[in-house]
Motif scaffolding. Sequence first.
Motif, PDB file in Angstrom:
ATOM      1  N   ASP A  22      36.902  40.444  43.154  1.00 61.05           N
ATOM      2  CA  ASP A  22      37.250  40.837  41.786  1.00 61.05           C
ATOM      3  C   ASP A  22      38.334  41.912  41.786  1.00 61.05           C
ATOM      4  N   GLY A  23      38.263  42.882  42.705  1.00 60.10           N
ATOM      5  CA  GLY A  23      39.270  43.939  42.776  1.00 60.10           C
ATOM      6  C   GLY A  23      40.642  43.391  43.131  1.00 60.10           C
ATOM      7  N   ILE A  24      40.685  42.484  44.066  1.00 61.27           N
ATOM      8  CA  ILE A  24      41.945  41.861  44.453  1.00 61.27           C
ATOM      9  C   ILE A  24      42.479  41.024  43.290  1.00 61.27           C
ATOM     10  N   ASP A  25      41.589  40.302  42.626  1.00 61.43           N
ATOM     11  CA  ASP A  25      42.003  39.514  41.465  1.00 61.43           C
ATOM     12  C   ASP A  25      42.542  40.421  40.362  1.00 61.43           C
ATOM     13  N   PHE A  80      47.232  35.348  47.654  1.00 63.79           N
ATOM     14  CA  PHE A  80      47.261  36.798  47.516  1.00 63.79           C
ATOM     15  C   PHE A  80      45.971  37.407  48.073  1.00 63.79           C
ATOM     16  N   ARG A  81      44.841  36.772  47.749  1.00 62.40           N
ATOM     17  CA  ARG A  81      43.553  37.256  48.277  1.00 62.40           C
ATOM     18  C   ARG A  81      43.569  37.260  49.796  1.00 62.40           C
ATOM     19  N   LYS A  82      44.106  36.199  50.392  1.00 67.48           N
ATOM     20  CA  LYS A  82      44.167  36.113  51.854  1.00 67.48           C
ATOM     21  C   LYS A  82      44.998  37.257  52.433  1.00 67.48           C
ATOM     22  N   LEU A  83      46.070  37.596  51.758  1.00 65.62           N
ATOM     23  CA  LEU A  83      46.940  38.668  52.247  1.00 65.62           C
ATOM     24  C   LEU A  83      46.246  40.026  52.259  1.00 65.62           C
ATOM     25  N   ILE A  95      42.663  51.894  42.883  1.00 67.06           N
ATOM     26  CA  ILE A  95      42.338  51.592  41.481  1.00 67.06           C
ATOM     27  C   ILE A  95      41.652  52.782  40.841  1.00 67.06           C
ATOM     28  N   GLN A  96      40.710  53.371  41.550  1.00 68.80           N
ATOM     29  CA  GLN A  96      40.002  54.535  41.008  1.00 68.80           C
ATOM     30  C   GLN A  96      40.949  55.704  40.755  1.00 68.80           C
ATOM     31  N   GLU A  97      41.888  55.930  41.669  1.00 69.16           N
ATOM     32  CA  GLU A  97      42.873  57.006  41.474  1.00 69.16           C
ATOM     33  C   GLU A  97      43.717  56.765  40.233  1.00 69.16           C
TER      34      GLU A  97
END
Length: 162
Positions: A22-25, A80-83, A95-97
């Motif tokens: 989900d984060g990568i997406d 992209f997920r694979k990368l 993301i948190q930052e």
Amino acid sequence: MSSSKRPAKKQQQDRKKKQGKDGIDEIFEKMDLNHDGRISVYELTKAARLLGLNPTAEDAEQMIKDCNPSQKGYVNKTEFRKLFNDRQADIDAQIQEIVKAFQVFDKDNSGTISADEIREVLRKSGEDVDEAEIEEMLKLVDVDGDGNISIEEFACVMCDLN
């Protein structure tokens, strides 16, 4: 370890794997600025910066070629997920930052940053910025022209700073 703990551990691993996906997406969707379902070299470079990397355009082109030699200049969400799948911890931290930095400006929790909110934060931090500078900042970052800065627009600026 008892067999009753294994299923719980497996569920926890599956949940972490899904959260990572989900984060990568989420990054893919934020960087897919034109919402065409693929990431260009330019967008991939920005996404990689969000992940703490600093590739050149040539590096990003090579990443795309390695991942998707048949589609020049683009990767889709699966590719992209694979990368970036192994960079999930870094993704989550970045993301948190960005979210925390965004929240510093988004005083009314509206999900956008207005010129008034920029002005307030800058004044509180001791910055002496005139109205023309604030309007120029807003104009540069506000890609969709709605007069406010969204989290996506803010993330793009943050990626350029890394």
